[in-house]
Design a protein around this motif. Structure first.
Motif, short mmCIF file in Angstrom:
data_model
loop_
_atom_site.label_atom_id
_atom_site.label_comp_id
_atom_site.label_asym_id
_atom_site.label_seq_id
_atom_site.Cartn_x
_atom_site.Cartn_y
_atom_site.Cartn_z
N LEU A 166 -40.11 33.79 52.26
CA LEU A 166 -39.62 32.94 51.18
C LEU A 166 -40.01 33.57 49.84
O LEU A 166 -41.14 34.01 49.66
CB LEU A 166 -40.19 31.53 51.27
N GLU A 197 -38.07 30.08 48.20
CA GLU A 197 -36.79 29.77 48.84
C GLU A 197 -36.28 30.93 49.68
O GLU A 197 -36.68 32.09 49.49
CB GLU A 197 -35.74 29.41 47.77
N LEU A 210 -40.43 25.32 64.18
CA LEU A 210 -40.70 26.00 62.92
C LEU A 210 -42.21 26.12 62.72
O LEU A 210 -42.95 25.18 62.99
CB LEU A 210 -40.11 25.23 61.74
N LEU A 212 -44.61 27.37 59.48
CA LEU A 212 -44.73 27.86 58.11
C LEU A 212 -46.11 28.45 57.92
O LEU A 212 -47.12 27.78 58.11
CB LEU A 212 -44.51 26.71 57.12
N LEU A 224 -42.02 21.93 53.24
CA LEU A 224 -40.83 22.66 53.67
C LEU A 224 -39.64 21.71 53.62
O LEU A 224 -39.70 20.59 54.15
CB LEU A 224 -41.01 23.21 55.09
N ILE A 226 -35.41 21.62 54.24
CA ILE A 226 -34.24 22.30 54.80
C ILE A 226 -33.00 21.50 54.44
O ILE A 226 -32.90 20.31 54.78
CB ILE A 226 -34.36 22.45 56.32
N ASP A 227 -32.09 22.14 53.71
CA ASP A 227 -30.85 21.49 53.28
C ASP A 227 -31.12 20.17 52.58
O ASP A 227 -30.42 19.17 52.79
CB ASP A 227 -29.91 21.27 54.48
N HIS A 254 -28.66 27.71 56.67
CA HIS A 254 -29.41 26.59 56.10
C HIS A 254 -30.27 27.08 54.94
O HIS A 254 -30.87 28.16 55.00
CB HIS A 254 -30.30 25.96 57.17
N VAL A 256 -33.54 26.90 52.73
CA VAL A 256 -34.94 26.57 52.94
C VAL A 256 -35.69 26.71 51.62
O VAL A 256 -35.59 27.75 50.96
CB VAL A 256 -35.58 27.49 53.99
N THR A 257 -36.42 25.67 51.22
CA THR A 257 -37.28 25.75 50.03
C THR A 257 -38.65 25.18 50.37
O THR A 257 -38.80 24.39 51.31
CB THR A 257 -36.70 24.97 48.84
N LEU A 268 -41.56 31.88 57.13
CA LEU A 268 -41.13 30.83 58.06
C LEU A 268 -40.70 31.48 59.37
O LEU A 268 -39.80 32.32 59.40
CB LEU A 268 -39.97 30.02 57.47
N TYR A 270 -39.18 30.82 63.25
CA TYR A 270 -38.33 29.80 63.87
C TYR A 270 -37.69 30.35 65.14
O TYR A 270 -37.42 31.54 65.28
CB TYR A 270 -37.26 29.31 62.90
#
Length: 711
Positions: A166, A197, A210, A212, A224, A226-227, A254, A256-257, A268, A270
């Motif tokens: 990110l 992000e 997931l 992080l 975190l 997502i969308d 998607h 991700v922030t 991240l 996944y």
């Protein structure tokens, strides 16, 4: 009893990109086998610190190995399938085990984590030792087996091969100033939050695990999104470096922030949730694990038989333990103890936290006589009031102190750190010699071995025992070595060991160690997570655990903030029904009378309730020591055949008779409880009303109690 022979199967496997290996099966108990797949030429010099029993014995299990597929299948004596390992891999200096995990399976354990998950099937976790995280690589399955991963290093549970970094947005972040604890004492830090992000793409719709990783040794926040939907949110002054969750994602891309601190470098990881469970250790000479079968009680009893029985917890440790950060003098301790007696509030132990060493340096194993003129007289005075004293002693020693100079001259520190190298027998002996000469004669009853991770992950990248082993090989077992040193020394000195420590490893129960959940916050979400974390410790086989009731980090207006006081009371009311009951708080005078007369009266009743439970607690403590029993019981222990019971995150059995239903939300006047299926039904502990099992009920509550039901 029918005996089914387990053959010892040895297979030489030569595979591309994999080391050549040998697979062995060893019978350890009637319901336990140890399986090892290891390099033919490997010579692992690490001692077997985990097990105390190694001899082979009769076993009721059927174990079948497939030499071509490299699988292991375990069935009970009636031929029912219990466990099927599908992969044993040695690759790039590490080891991987994969085994089947069907969708209707529930998996419990792995120790104390802050992700809030009770059922860890499909979840990704990184098993390493950190303040507020205790990694115990032991699982209990609802399918009738348990598995212990025999590795001392960092372990990835259900690891992901896919990841994205990110990127921090440009521009200034939001700053805040916080008071925190550190290995140098209390201090203030300026923290700056920024938005990070990235994008992820998934090929198929489904559930995804997931993980992080903020990229630092400790985190300050986990967040975190997502969308636009928040899937991870956790804030505390200290947090583990990783956080985990499972989310449902549609196929496609998607956004991700994450809002994290300026110094973070987040990644991240996944992957789709699969019908398998995986243990992977990046530093390992062998795939090494033990499979147990039976009920949860049978599994844990055998686990303790093999890794060491927990000694009997002293009766005086089962009452109320009062702690704050911190008492500043003998006079403060005695004044507080006398006030408890005057207020007729039961108290069993009072705790001196850090920095009593004053001018002599960190953990100098000496009281500063300016504030503690006669420590032996202090303990004698407390004993006359039937109160015991616990004192904080660290594995870190100031190198400029008298003890530190001795230790440094002898080369007894982990290189580049202030932590003693307990993997060195000579260093451990020198630590205990100073401990026994300087502290034990003072009459202190219990020992708080703080920060035994060790803090700041200081084994990573270093070598121990005069360079014999890499820190990565033994990264998770340091707390076991610390407690071993103190426990064995106390026994030799003729003392009854009682140790409280912040981290652990399987087998540490044999050293009289109780665990607690570390420097946690006080909010409702943190409270909920501690209950789940404690149940994870119990499912992993460790019997003695507690938390800082009220939270360690507390608001500055804690004595008058009604919202905080409500939370604090729920923490304390639940702690009545924990294996150990203990209040603590940073920069806090945690005595009940500081929170107003109404709160004091409620807390006094909690302490009296704990005192009333003493015969029950003592009976359970004996069972823990003699039978390998578990006191704080995830519902899988007693109701494995009730799927609705297995879904409960916060309810648990406390001993054989009491169902605990913690109130985990603010401002409620009623509370919903699931009563598991039980032939005799349940009786409300407070009202005496009878209920049938297998149903949800709603009962009235107020600020003074939580629902408890008698089986």
């Amino acid at each position: 009893m029918k005996k089914v022979l387990i053959s010892i199967v040895m297979i030489c496997l030569g595979m591309t990109a994999q080391a050549q290996g040998t697979l062995t099966v060893k019978k350890l108990a009637r319901n336990a086998v140890r399986i090892q797949y290891q390099e033919v030429a490997a010579t692992d010099t690490l001692p077997d610190w985990l097990y105390v029993k190694h001899t082979e014995t009769d076993c009721d299990l059927q174990v079948k190995t497939d030499t071509q597929a490299k699988t292991v299948t375990i069935k009970d004596r009636d031929g029912h399938l219990l466990f099927h390992a599908t992969r044993h891999e040695l690759r790039d200096g590490g080891a991987t085990l994969a085994f089947d995990s069907p969708k209707d399976e529930y998996l419990f354990g792995l120790g104390q984590f802050q992700d809030g998950y009770s059922n860890v099937r499909g979840l990704s976790r990184r098993l390493t030792q950190v303040n507020t995280q205790i990694s115990l690589p032991m699982l209990l399955s609802s399918k009738g087996y348990g598995i212990l991963w025999n590795n001392y290093g960092l372990t990835e549970f259900n690891p992901s091969d896919q990841s994205v970094s990110l990127t921090k947005r440009s521009g200034a972040g939001q700053s805040e100033v916080v008071d925190v604890t550190s290995t140098e004492g209390g201090k203030r830090e300026v923290r700056e939050r920024h938005i990070f992000e990235s994008l992820i793409s998934v090929e198929e719709e489904g559930d995804y695990a997931l993980l992080l990783d903020v990229g630092q040794k400790m985190a300050r926040r986990h967040n975190l999104v997502i969308d636009g939907e928040t899937v991870i949110e956790m804030q505390n002054l200290w947090l583990p470096p990783t956080a985990s969750t499972i989310v449902h994602l549609k196929a496609g891309q998607h956004v991700v922030t994450a809002e994290l601190t300026k110094e973070d470098t987040p990644t991240l990881y996944y992957h789709p949730v699969k019908d398998e469970t995986v243990f992977r250790s990046p530093v390992a000479h062998a795939v090494d694990y033990t499979v147990f079968t039976g009920t949860p009680d049978e599994i844990i009893a055998t686990f303790r038989e093999l890794t060491g029985q927990a000694p009997l917890m002293p009766d005086w440790a089962l009452g109320y333990i009062h702690c704050r950060e911190r008492f500043h003098s003998s006079a403060e301790i005695l004044e507080t103890a006398n006030r408890f007696k005057q207020e007729q509030m039961p108290i069993s132990m009072i705790v001196q936290d850090w920095q009593y060493w004053g001018k002599y340096g960190w953990n100098a194993m000496r009281f500063d006589e300016e504030f503690y003129p006669d420590p032996k007289a202090l303990t004698d005075s407390l004993h006359q009031m039937d109160i015991r004293l616990m004192v904080s002693v660290w594995s870190k020693i100031d190198k400029t102190s008298e003890v530190g100079r001795q230790m440094e001259a002898a080369g007894y520190y982990i290189p580049g750190t202030d932590w003693i190298d307990f993997f060195s027998p000579e260093a451990a002996a020198a630590y205990w010699k100073n401990f026994s000469q300087r502290l034990v004669p003072l009459g202190i009853d219990a020992w708080w071995q703080d920060a035994t991770e060790p803090e700041n992950d200081d084994l990573a990248g270093r070598r121990v025992n005069k360079g014999q082993w890499a820190g990565e090989q033994v990264r998770n077992v340091y707390p076991l070595m610390v407690c071993k040193t103190v426990y064995e020394g106390l026994l030799q000195a003729g003392k009854t060991p009682m140790i409280l420590t912040r981290c652990g490893f399987p087998g540490i129960q044999r050293y009289g160690a109780a665990l607690w959940s570390g420097d946690v916050g006080n909010d409702w979400e943190t409270f909920r997570r501690q209950i789940v974390a404690g149940l994870g410790v119990q499912a992993a086989g460790h019997p003695w655990w507690t938390y800082d009731a009220g939270g360690f980090f507390r608001p500055q207006n804690q004595y008058t903030d009604s919202a905080y006081i409500e939370r604090m009371l729920r923490w304390i009311e639940t702690s009545v029904y924990l294996p150990l009951m203990r209040v603590h708080g940073y920069m806090s005078n945690t005595e009940p009378w500081n929170y107003g007369p109404e709160a004091q009266a409620i807390i006094a009743n909690c302490l009296k309730e704990r005192e009333k439970l003493q015969p029950y607690l003592k009976a359970c403590a004996r069972r823990i020591s003699e039978e390998g029993y578990t006191l704080m019981r995830p519902l899988v222990f007693d109701f494995a055949d009730d799927p609705e019971a297995l879904r409960q995150k916060y309810e648990y059995m406390f001993g054989p008779d009491l169902l605990i239903s913690p109130v985990t939300e603010p401002g409620v006047t009623t509370w919903r409880t699931y009563l598991p299926k039980n032939e005799g039904g349940w009786t409300d502990y407070h009202t005496g009303k009878h209920y049938d099992g297998g149903q949800y009920i709603t009962t009235p509550v107020d600020q003074s109690f939580i629902p408890v039901f008698v089986r």
